[in-house]
Write a protein that holds these residues in place. Sequence first.
Motif, short mmCIF file in Angstrom:
data_model
loop_
_atom_site.label_atom_id
_atom_site.label_comp_id
_atom_site.label_asym_id
_atom_site.label_seq_id
_atom_site.Cartn_x
_atom_site.Cartn_y
_atom_site.Cartn_z
N HIS A 178 27.53 38.72 -61.59
CA HIS A 178 26.67 38.52 -62.76
C HIS A 178 26.65 39.86 -63.50
O HIS A 178 26.17 40.86 -62.96
CB HIS A 178 25.23 38.17 -62.36
N LEU A 179 27.17 39.90 -64.71
CA LEU A 179 27.21 41.15 -65.46
C LEU A 179 25.96 41.35 -66.30
O LEU A 179 25.38 40.40 -66.82
CB LEU A 179 28.42 41.17 -66.39
N SER A 180 25.57 42.61 -66.46
CA SER A 180 24.54 42.95 -67.43
C SER A 180 25.15 42.87 -68.83
O SER A 180 26.38 42.84 -68.99
CB SER A 180 24.02 44.37 -67.18
N LYS A 181 24.30 42.88 -69.85
CA LYS A 181 24.81 42.86 -71.22
C LYS A 181 25.65 44.11 -71.51
O LYS A 181 26.68 44.04 -72.18
CB LYS A 181 23.66 42.75 -72.20
N GLU A 182 25.18 45.25 -71.01
CA GLU A 182 25.91 46.50 -71.22
C GLU A 182 27.31 46.44 -70.63
O GLU A 182 28.29 46.80 -71.28
CB GLU A 182 25.13 47.67 -70.62
N HIS A 183 27.40 45.97 -69.39
CA HIS A 183 28.70 45.90 -68.73
C HIS A 183 29.57 44.80 -69.34
O HIS A 183 30.81 44.93 -69.36
CB HIS A 183 28.52 45.69 -67.23
N THR A 184 28.96 43.74 -69.84
CA THR A 184 29.72 42.70 -70.52
C THR A 184 30.42 43.26 -71.75
O THR A 184 31.60 43.00 -72.00
CB THR A 184 28.80 41.53 -70.94
N VAL A 185 29.69 44.07 -72.51
CA VAL A 185 30.27 44.70 -73.70
C VAL A 185 31.41 45.63 -73.31
O VAL A 185 32.48 45.65 -73.95
CB VAL A 185 29.18 45.47 -74.49
N GLN A 186 31.21 46.42 -72.26
CA GLN A 186 32.22 47.39 -71.86
C GLN A 186 33.49 46.71 -71.33
O GLN A 186 34.60 47.23 -71.52
CB GLN A 186 31.65 48.33 -70.78
N LEU A 187 33.32 45.57 -70.68
CA LEU A 187 34.48 44.91 -70.06
C LEU A 187 35.13 43.85 -70.95
O LEU A 187 36.34 43.58 -70.81
CB LEU A 187 34.05 44.27 -68.74
N PHE A 188 34.35 43.26 -71.86
CA PHE A 188 34.89 42.14 -72.65
C PHE A 188 34.62 42.24 -74.14
O PHE A 188 35.06 41.39 -74.91
CB PHE A 188 34.34 40.82 -72.12
N GLY A 189 33.90 43.24 -74.59
CA GLY A 189 33.59 43.39 -76.00
C GLY A 189 32.24 42.81 -76.37
O GLY A 189 31.44 43.46 -77.04
N SER A 190 31.96 41.59 -75.92
CA SER A 190 30.66 40.95 -76.12
C SER A 190 30.64 39.66 -75.30
O SER A 190 31.68 39.17 -74.84
CB SER A 190 30.41 40.62 -77.60
N GLU A 191 29.44 39.10 -75.12
CA GLU A 191 29.31 37.86 -74.38
C GLU A 191 29.99 36.70 -75.12
O GLU A 191 30.43 35.73 -74.51
CB GLU A 191 27.83 37.54 -74.13
N ASP A 192 30.11 36.83 -76.44
CA ASP A 192 30.77 35.81 -77.24
C ASP A 192 32.26 35.69 -76.92
O ASP A 192 32.89 34.68 -77.24
CB ASP A 192 30.60 36.10 -78.73
#
Length: 210
Positions: free
Chosen positions: A33-47
């Motif tokens: 389960h990623l945090s929002k911060e790590h989601t951005v770093q790994l994928f750009g955004s949750e979108d």
Amino acid sequence: MNEVKIRKIIERVIEKIEETVNLPVEASGRHVHLSKEHTVQLFGSEDQLTVKKELSQPKQYQYQQRVTLIGPKGIIQGVTLLGSARGNTQVELSKTDAVKLGLDPPVRESGDLTGSASLLIASEKGVVLAEESTIIAKRHIHMEPADAERLKVADRQKVAVRIMTDRPVVFEDVTVRVNENYRLSLHIDYDEANACNYMPGTQGRIISLE
């Protein structure tokens, strides 16, 4: 009413009772389960993440994308990513996974991450250090308030559950988690699933309360 009819009625009643007290069992593999911060770093955004399927628990789902876990002694690729984003990144492993990675994470309930293990999480776009993120998830039962009332248990209570397979096992110290958004299910990891010869459709039964 003759004895045969009475016996059949009793058997049907017993079958119905057993259906209402049995627990669906699900084996939960390693996941993140990623945090929002790590989601951005790994994928750009949750979108940028694509939902692959809904999970048994409402408002929980699996993404199409996968990540790689990197520990001091090993790497595990193709790890499932679950949504939606959380306040803190949480990685759930089995003990076997942890040994492969060279980690010694504590057995904890979801969200209890203080002092837990740290590792690297990688995607095609980047790598993050997920500090105090990694646990071996404590086995637990999700249920609605109506289920708790029927089973005569309470939120956070500990119970023992017998897994009904051809290699039956009793799991003790199982945490009951009650929420109106939950659906009845006992969650175990793959090490526990292998120990009891789990297969889809396996059921369990609460046999004692603590």
